[in-house]
Design an enzyme around this catalytic site. Structure first.
Site, PDB file in Angstrom:
ATOM      1  CE  LYS A 126     -15.319  31.571   8.811  1.00 44.57           C
ATOM      2  NZ  LYS A 126     -16.748  31.415   8.513  1.00 44.57           N
ATOM      3  CG  ASP A 166     -15.971  28.667   6.402  1.00 46.35           C
ATOM      4  OD1 ASP A 166     -17.060  29.261   6.492  1.00 46.35           O
ATOM      5  OD2 ASP A 166     -15.149  28.921   5.497  1.00 46.35           O
TER       6      ASP A 166
HETATM    7  N1  LIG Z   1     -20.637  25.474   6.636  1.00 45.52           N
HETATM    8  C1  LIG Z   1     -21.352  26.432   7.208  1.00 45.52           C
HETATM    9  O1  LIG Z   1     -22.099  26.200   8.166  1.00 45.52           O
HETATM   10  C2  LIG Z   1     -21.308  27.814   6.672  1.00 45.52           C
HETATM   11  C3  LIG Z   1     -20.630  28.122   5.515  1.00 45.52           C
HETATM   12  N2  LIG Z   1     -20.717  29.377   5.009  1.00 45.52           N
HETATM   13  C4  LIG Z   1     -20.038  29.743   3.772  1.00 45.52           C
HETATM   14  O2  LIG Z   1     -20.552  28.953   2.705  1.00 45.52           O
HETATM   15  C5  LIG Z   1     -19.541  28.784   1.688  1.00 45.52           C
HETATM   16  C6  LIG Z   1     -19.360  27.303   1.410  1.00 45.52           C
HETATM   17  O3  LIG Z   1     -18.951  26.663   2.601  1.00 45.52           O
HETATM   18  P1  LIG Z   1     -19.176  25.099   2.868  1.00 45.52           P
HETATM   19  O4  LIG Z   1     -20.246  24.599   1.997  1.00 45.52           O
HETATM   20  O5  LIG Z   1     -19.289  24.935   4.323  1.00 45.52           O
HETATM   21  O6  LIG Z   1     -17.776  24.522   2.451  1.00 45.52           O
HETATM   22  P2  LIG Z   1     -17.416  23.114   1.787  1.00 45.52           P
HETATM   23  O7  LIG Z   1     -15.978  22.939   1.975  1.00 45.52           O
HETATM   24  O8  LIG Z   1     -18.353  22.075   2.256  1.00 45.52           O
HETATM   25  O9  LIG Z   1     -17.745  23.424   0.270  1.00 45.52           O
HETATM   26  C7  LIG Z   1     -17.152  24.477  -0.412  1.00 45.52           C
HETATM   27  C8  LIG Z   1     -17.631  24.443  -1.825  1.00 45.52           C
HETATM   28  O10 LIG Z   1     -17.146  25.571  -2.530  1.00 45.52           O
HETATM   29  C9  LIG Z   1     -16.467  25.128  -3.691  1.00 45.52           C
HETATM   30  N3  LIG Z   1     -15.397  26.061  -3.954  1.00 45.52           N
HETATM   31  C10 LIG Z   1     -14.355  26.386  -3.169  1.00 45.52           C
HETATM   32  N4  LIG Z   1     -13.563  27.272  -3.786  1.00 45.52           N
HETATM   33  C11 LIG Z   1     -14.151  27.509  -4.973  1.00 45.52           C
HETATM   34  C12 LIG Z   1     -13.825  28.332  -6.057  1.00 45.52           C
HETATM   35  N5  LIG Z   1     -12.740  29.080  -6.059  1.00 45.52           N
HETATM   36  N6  LIG Z   1     -14.674  28.342  -7.124  1.00 45.52           N
HETATM   37  C13 LIG Z   1     -15.799  27.581  -7.138  1.00 45.52           C
HETATM   38  N7  LIG Z   1     -16.131  26.774  -6.128  1.00 45.52           N
HETATM   39  C14 LIG Z   1     -15.317  26.747  -5.080  1.00 45.52           C
HETATM   40  C15 LIG Z   1     -15.958  23.749  -3.341  1.00 45.52           C
HETATM   41  O11 LIG Z   1     -15.705  22.994  -4.474  1.00 45.52           O
HETATM   42  C16 LIG Z   1     -17.138  23.225  -2.554  1.00 45.52           C
HETATM   43  O12 LIG Z   1     -18.150  22.775  -3.393  1.00 45.52           O
HETATM   44  C17 LIG Z   1     -18.310  29.511   2.230  1.00 45.52           C
HETATM   45  O13 LIG Z   1     -18.335  30.843   1.769  1.00 45.52           O
HETATM   46  C18 LIG Z   1     -18.541  29.519   3.737  1.00 45.52           C
HETATM   47  O14 LIG Z   1     -17.851  30.560   4.378  1.00 45.52           O
HETATM   48  C19 LIG Z   1     -21.482  30.347   5.594  1.00 45.52           C
HETATM   49  C20 LIG Z   1     -22.146  30.093   6.742  1.00 45.52           C
HETATM   50  C21 LIG Z   1     -22.029  28.836   7.433  1.00 45.52           C
HETATM   51  O1  LIG Z   2     -21.389  27.602  13.123  1.00 45.54           O
HETATM   52  C1  LIG Z   2     -20.537  28.404  13.353  1.00 45.54           C
HETATM   53  O2  LIG Z   2     -20.097  28.682  14.458  1.00 45.54           O
HETATM   54  C2  LIG Z   2     -19.858  29.186  12.246  1.00 45.54           C
HETATM   55  C3  LIG Z   2     -20.477  29.179  10.912  1.00 45.54           C
HETATM   56  C4  LIG Z   2     -19.670  30.088  10.047  1.00 45.54           C
HETATM   57  O3  LIG Z   2     -18.477  29.984   9.988  1.00 45.54           O
HETATM   58  C5  LIG Z   2     -20.324  31.145   9.311  1.00 45.54           C
HETATM   59  O4  LIG Z   2     -21.443  31.520   9.659  1.00 45.54           O
HETATM   60  O5  LIG Z   2     -19.711  31.686   8.369  1.00 45.54           O
END
Ligand SMILES: NC(=O)C1=CN([C@@H]2O[C@H](COP(=O)(O)OP(=O)(O)OC[C@H]3O[C@@H](n4cnc5c(N)ncnc54)[C@H](O)[C@@H]3O)[C@@H](O)[C@H]2O)C=CC1
Ligand SMILES: O=C(O)CCC(=O)C(=O)O
Length: 447
Positions: A126, A166
């Site tokens: 990461k 992420d």
């Molecule tokens: N994008 C991916 O493929 C993956 C993402 N994740 C996890 O999913 C979660 C969301 O990631 P994404 O949707 O990709 O990011 P993103 O940047 O697209 O969205 C993040 C969201 O979380 C909200 N947010 C951030 N900090 C916050 C807080 N303190 N309180 C309330 N809301 C808050 C933001 O406003 C936004 O809506 C994270 O925990 C990330 O690690 C897990 C697996 C894969």
């Molecule tokens: O697609 C990836 O390689 C990473 C996704 C990721 O950051 C996660 O699973 O938390």
């Protein structure tokens, strides 16, 4: 057993005492994996878990960049290469002001187990930066990404380490990062995933984490003869994961009534339909606005400033925003309101106390390393397509994603089913993820 877990955690804390999120993630794994190790002759005396909590490599570097006014800024960049026993390091990059070594180490540690669960050959890593993309122009984001990659490119490669998105890193950032890697290394390879479709990306990768979380929850609900149809679903976040989790729930006949961001949450009692979701996608992905604008646009909605959506009665809760966003008190309210299923779309959104409350109440609870693994799994499929120089159809990728989520669910059942018929998905995911990595480490010797 308590003594053994305590002795192990004392050693972890002595070395990482200032890293609370990392310790939280390790504690949860230790509680379930150490009792398992004790029963398995082959792992005895090999100190495998102690080796797994120490990153193979921790890279930290300066990122200097110039803003639109000509002012120079300095941020800190990181890449944590946690474990490569079963494949190249793989995991996202996070750009957010809260990023530090503790947060990235917890994410990298979780990623090792998650990637192992996908059945694909990917190690765990990461990275990211304390850079805040909020309020920055596209040009500023481009200059930052380019500066970040001028250093990161020395440490990654399609057979070494393959980053992805992420929080704060979406298709725009992956494009800028890929462009600079290609320029410096003079090669067009699958060094990042989440790429655009015309330059090596996979269909369904943008949707995969959210869809996968819902597919996993579908598998859990099936064990109780239930499904999403007609269920009220509360979702937090409004970014990549939340958007596509909402889309899939709507497609399956569920009623999504909340979304949120760091400012607060919106509730739409009439339900967020596809048209309203399209508004959210444009708001968040193009206009980069606040979720409060939803309540200005739709009269059926209310905005609750500074609050999280867990106070809203629901059948199913999908926390899809960030770590530790749902605590013990929130868990108590959800349970009181009759919530039957919680599947983590984000990484570690529920505190340890909240997870214990769900377990005590014996409701369906899925830890992120199992339920949100569809994103990285589809990244693995993107890597395969890049190596083969082919592109699968949307239907093909979606079918593979569904199969992988079902396989992960089966693994959780295999290792997490208790005698009383309750499946502890946390235990199942931790042990199933551990076994594959531990066996590879045993085979490769002490390195
Ligand atoms: N994008 C991916 O493929 C993956 C993402 N994740 C996890 O999913 C979660 C969301 O990631 P994404 O949707 O990709 O990011 P993103 O940047 O697209 O969205 C993040 C969201 O979380 C909200 N947010 C951030 N900090 C916050 C807080 N303190 N309180 C309330 N809301 C808050 C933001 O406003 C936004 O809506 C994270 O925990 C990330 O690690 C897990 C697996 C894969
Ligand atoms: O697609 C990836 O390689 C990473 C996704 C990721 O950051 C996660 O699973 O938390």
């Amino acid at each position: 057993m308590e003594e053994k877990i305590k002795a192990f955690m004392d050693e972890v804390k002595a070395r990482n005492g200032h890293e609370p999120e990392f310790i939280q993630a390790v504690q949860e794994v230790a509680e379930t994996v150490i009792p398992y190790i004790a029963e398995q002759e082959i792992y005895n005396g090999k100190n495998i878990l102690l080796r797994m909590v120490e990153p193979e490599r921790l890279i930290s570097f300066r990122v200097a960049w110039v803003d639109d006014e000509g002012e120079i800024h300095v941020n800190r960049g990181y890449r944590i290469q946690m474990n490569s026993a079963i494949g190249p390091y793989k995991g996202g990059l996070r750009f957010h002001p809260t990023v530090n070594a503790s947060i990235l180490k917890f994410l990298a540690f979780e990623q090792v187990f998650k990637n192992s669960l996908t059945t694909l050959p990917m190690g765990g890593g990461k990275g990211g930066s304390d850079f805040d993309p909020k309020g920055k122009s596209d040009d500023e984001v481009m200059r930052f990404c380019h500066a970040f990659m001028t250093e990161l490119c020395r440490h990654i490669g399609p057979n070494t380490d393959v980053p992805a998105g992420d929080i704060g890193v979406g298709s725009r950032e992956i494009g800028f990062l890929f462009g600079m890697y290609k320029k410096i290394r003079n090669e067009f390879t699958g060094v990042l995933t989440g790429k655009g479709l015309s330059w090596g990306g996979s269909k369904i990768r943008p949707e995969a984490t959210g869809y996968g979380t819902v597919y996993f929850a579908q598998n859990m609900l099936k064990t109780k003869d239930e499904d999403f149809d007609g269920k009220t679903v509360v979702i937090s976040g409004s970014g990549n994961v939340a958007q596509y989790a909402a889309e899939k729930v709507i497609q399956l006949g569920g009623k999504v009534i909340t979304l949120s961001d760091s400012g607060g949450y919106i509730i739409d009692k009439e339900g967020i339909d596809e048209e309203k979701l399209a508004f959210v996608m444009d708001l968040k992905n193009n206009r980069r606005g606040r979720i409060s604008e939803y309540a200005e646009k739709y009269k059926s909605a209310e905005y609750h400033k500074g609050k999280t959506p867990w106070e809203v009665p629901c059948d199913i809760a999908l926390p899809c925003a960030t770590q530790n966003e749902l605590d013990e008190k929130d868990a108590a309210v959800l349970l009181e309101n009759g919530c039957m299923c919680v599947a983590e779309g984000a990484n570690m959104p529920c505190t340890a106390e909240a997870v214990h409350a769900f377990h005590d109440a014996k409701i369906l609870f899925a830890p992120g390393k199992a339920s949100n693994a569809g994103g990285v799994a589809t990244s693995g499929l993107e890597m395969s397509q890049n190596s083969l120089r082919i592109s699968w159809t949307r239907e093909e990728v979606d079918e593979r994603l569904k199969d992988i989520m079902e396989d992960i669910h089966d693994s959780c059942i295999e290792y997490g089913m208790e005698e009383n018929g309750f499946c502890n998905y946390v235990k199942g995911a931790n042990i199933a993820g551990f076994v594959k990595v531990a066996d590879a480490m045993l085979a490769q010797g002490v390195i």
